[in-house]
Every structure is written in C-alpha cells, then in structure tokens.
Design an enzyme around this catalytic site. Structure first.
Site: not given
Ligand SMILES: CC(C)(COP(=O)(O)OP(=O)(O)OC[C@H]1O[C@@H](n2cnc3c(N)ncnc32)[C@H](O)[C@@H]1OP(=O)(O)O)[C@@H](O)C(=O)NCCC(=O)NCCS
Length: 385
Positions: A264, A318
């Site tokens: 998140h 979720d």
């Molecule tokens: C929700 C979400 C978009 C937030 O993304 P964000 O704030 O942009 O986080 P970032 O993309 O900066 O990720 C930070 C780090 O965590 C990792 N990470 C984030 N979510 C991850 C996940 N679901 N699985 C594995 N690794 C994850 C990223 O690869 C990144 O790693 P790095 O620093 O080594 O590159 C992201 O966590 C995600 O795509 N989750 C899966 C989809 C989901 O469940 N969405 C519902 C949200 S309520």
C-alpha cells in the site's frame, strides 16, 4: 522560450504530496490506523451501520435518532430505477464487467436523475440518489445477465440487507447482513486515494457529481487499485494448496512481479481493514472452497510478511475481502463493484468538502520535447521517410 516548469517540483505518482485539506478521514500508515471523522474504522464496523457512517462522512457528525431515520428513509425512497436504466442494463452484453456496467449506468443516471442545478436541489440529494441506486443497478444487472427478472428493492430493509435481498432474491440471514454491512463500512472511505482524487479533480471543474463518480468508478476499476480483490481470488485458486505457496512466491519474486492484495502507498504495516476482514473470514468461512482459499491465504500472508515485511509489504484491504464475498455468495466479478458501492459514500464526502472551498486542479507537466521545429522542413523530411 522561458520554461517555468523547470522550477516546478515533480513528484511521480504524487507520492507524499497533499492535494487537499480535509477533515473526513485520516490514515496513520505506520501505526496501521484509519479514522473516519475521528472514529476508528474498527469501532465503526463493530457498532455502527453503513447509513450512519455515510451520514457521518457527509455531515461531519453522528446523526441524532431522528436524523438517522430520516436519512435512511430518503435513501430507501431513492432505490428504484427508471425504465430507461432498467432497459439499458438489459441491453448491455451479459459478458460486460460489472464495473463497466456501473460506470455506464452512473453516467446515464446523470442524464436522467441529476437535480443539483443551482435551483434549490442540493448536492446531497444527488449523492443520495447515486448511493441508493448503485446496489439496485448491480443486482438488476446480475438478474439481466442470468435472464431473470430483477428483484425490486425493499424499502423495509437497510442498505446492506436490501442489496443481498435483491442479489439473491431472498432475505439474508441477520448475521450475514450484519457482516456485509460491516464490509461496506470498512470500504466507505480512505482519504485521498486514486479514485477519490479522480472524483475530486472532476468536481473541481464544477462539473456534476454524476460525472465525478463516473470518473471515480473508472479509476477504482484498475487492478492495482480496487480491482485487486478479484485478482487475489484468482491467485489463491491458482496456488490451490498451502504447500505450493513457497514456490509461487519464489517464482513471482524472481520474475519481479507483485503479489496481489499486498502493499500500500500509505500503510507500511497491517492495513486495519485487512485485520478485520481476516477475522471475519476465519469466522464466516464454512464452504470447502472457502476453507481451502483461507488456508492458502494464511500461508501466503505468513510467507510474504516474512520476506517482504521489512519493506512494509503487508496484506491490504483486498487480500481477505474476496474470500468473505465468495462465502456470502457474491460473484467474483462483483468484488470491485461492491467496493464502489461502499466507497461512493467517501467519494461524495470529498466532492462536497472540496467544492466548498474549490480551486480547480491544474498541475504542470515538465516538458522534455523539442521546442524549435519548423513545420515545412519536418514535413518534407517526413515525406521522404
Ligand atoms: C498498492 C501499490 C500500487 C502501492 O504501490 P507503491 O506505493 O507505488 O509502491 P512501490 O511501487 O513504490 O513499491 C515499493 C516496493 O515494494 C514492492 N512492492 C509493492 N507492492 C508489492 C507487492 N504487492 N508484491 C511484491 N512487492 C511489492 C515494490 O516492488 C517496491 O520494491 P523495490 O523498492 O525493491 O523496487 C502496490 O503495493 C501494488 O501494486 N500492490 C498490489 C496490488 C494491490 O493489492 N492493490 C490494492 C491496493 S489497496
């Protein structure tokens, strides 16, 4: 050309940037707390009901008994759909995704039902109309795609129970209706997330609330926003057994892929809603497929937190919601639409609050392209390519 954007701060994805001052909700991402108007979401899910929470979000205070009864009555009165919307739902292909159906229906509702026009009808009346009709739209679409006549809404039932009644054609057990009501509370509001921002951007142009909520639905649909719950169930079914979890995670991680239902932007520990949904799932799940999914989910949580917890990757809202929805007999492709049904309360609250002291959103983009091309020269070159 003097480029003023060179001095403009640029933050990809607006991470850490505030775009509004709000007293609707707050997330403490380190402590894993979510509060609506000062109340913790866990307490509201335990003691309140969805209608009361919507009132709280919109008016900033808990309703008196009279106000709550009046609000519930107004919501119940707005549940029915006109023949145009009912016909539209029957015309859409049965294969349509419920989020596309909802986006289309709310947009069409703006043509048919919009009243807030500066002549006495308030934004709240349009918000009530949208909030009340979304469950009817979804249940009517479910009936239409199964060649069944729709079950008409009941004014006797609360918002949550009425949806389950229209969806399944029978009165839900009290305990089931209560669980669903709590789920709607958990999903009702979440500060300035992507779909709320989309709604607020649209509203900031002084467009109408139907357009703003249409924008929000289109935004919520994305798989890394509200669309994740559906993907979680697919992932749990694909894994199939807790014994396969380690290999699954290994493969995902080495391919640099994300695990749905985890991570998140703001929560860097357990999302409090996931905690409540997990205990709901444990209490509610009785079916064999539900039990299997829960076993896989628990193992998956253990492994992901062990490996990625350090990075702040924990289950989000979720992760367990789909397991609970499936147990309530809600079709998988409806999960995100249920999210929208609840979040409509939060979207409307932000639209009301933001437009009270409105300023149109108009950020900049940092230009990286050419600035001195000559048309005739370039056209001649393009012709020769
Ligand atoms: C929700 C979400 C978009 C937030 O993304 P964000 O704030 O942009 O986080 P970032 O993309 O900066 O990720 C930070 C780090 O965590 C990792 N990470 C984030 N979510 C991850 C996940 N679901 N699985 C594995 N690794 C994850 C990223 O690869 C990144 O790693 P790095 O620093 O080594 O590159 C992201 O966590 C995600 O795509 N989750 C899966 C989809 C989901 O469940 N969405 C519902 C949200 S309520």
């Amino acid at each position: 050309m003097g480029d003023t954007t060179k001095q403009v701060p640029f933050v990809k994805g607006l991470e850490g940037v505030a775009v509004a001052i709000s007293s609707i909700s707050h997330i403490d991402g380190k402590a894993g707390r979510l509060i609506y108007r000062g109340f913790s979401v866990e307490e509201l899910a335990q003691y309140s009901n969805f209608e009361e929470v919507a009132f709280l979000l919109w008016h900033g205070k808990l309703p008196t008994d009279f106000e709550l009864t009046d609000f519930k009555r107004k919501l119940a009165r707005e549940r029915s759909l006109s023949s145009e919307i009912s016909q539209l739902l029957r015309l859409l292909p049965a294969s349509s995704h419920p989020m596309d159906v909802l986006r289309t229906a709310v947009s069409a509702m703006g043509v048919l039902y919009r009243r807030c026009d500066g002549s006495g009808f308030s934004l709240i009346e349009d918000a009530i109309s949208i909030l009340s009709k979304i469950p009817t739209v979804l249940a009517a679409f479910e009936a239409a795609r199964n060649n069944r006549p729709p079950v008409l809404p009941s004014a006797e039932l609360d918002h949550a129970a009425n949806f389950l009644y229209m969806l399944h054609g029978k009165l839900p057990e009290e305990k089931v209706a209560r669980v669903f009501d709590a789920i709607l509370i958990l999903h009702a509001e979440q500060e300035m997330n992507a779909s709320t921002f989309a709604a607020t951007v649209t509203a900031s142009t002084l467009s109408d609330i139907f357009s703003a909520i249409t924008s929000a639905i289109g935004t919520l649909k994305g798989p890394i926003h509200g669309g994740a719950s559906e993907r979680v169930i697919e992932m749990l079914d694909e894994i199939g057994d807790p014994a396969n979890v380690e290999t699954f995670i290994e493969e995902k991680m080495s391919a640099g892929k994300r695990i749905m239902g985890f991570g998140h932007r703001i929560y860097k520990t357990y999302d409090p809603r996931a905690v409540v949904l997990k205990s709901m799932a444990k209490e509610l799940v009785k079916s064999d497929p539900g039990r299997k999914r829960l076993e896989v989910a628990l193992k998956l949580e253990e492994v992901v937190v062990e490996r990625l917890g350090e990075k702040g990757i924990y289950p989000n809202v979720d992760f367990y919601s789909g397991i609970v929805y499936s147990e309530l007999g809600i079709p998988k492709d409806f999960f995100t639409a249920i999210f929208a049904m609840a979040r409509c309360a939060g979207w409307a609250a932000h639209i009301m609050e933001y437009t009270e002291s409105n300023r149109i959103f108009r950020p900049r983009a940092i230009y990286e392209g050419s600035t001195d091309l000559r048309y005739l020269e370039e056209k001649a070159k393009a012709r020769c390519e």
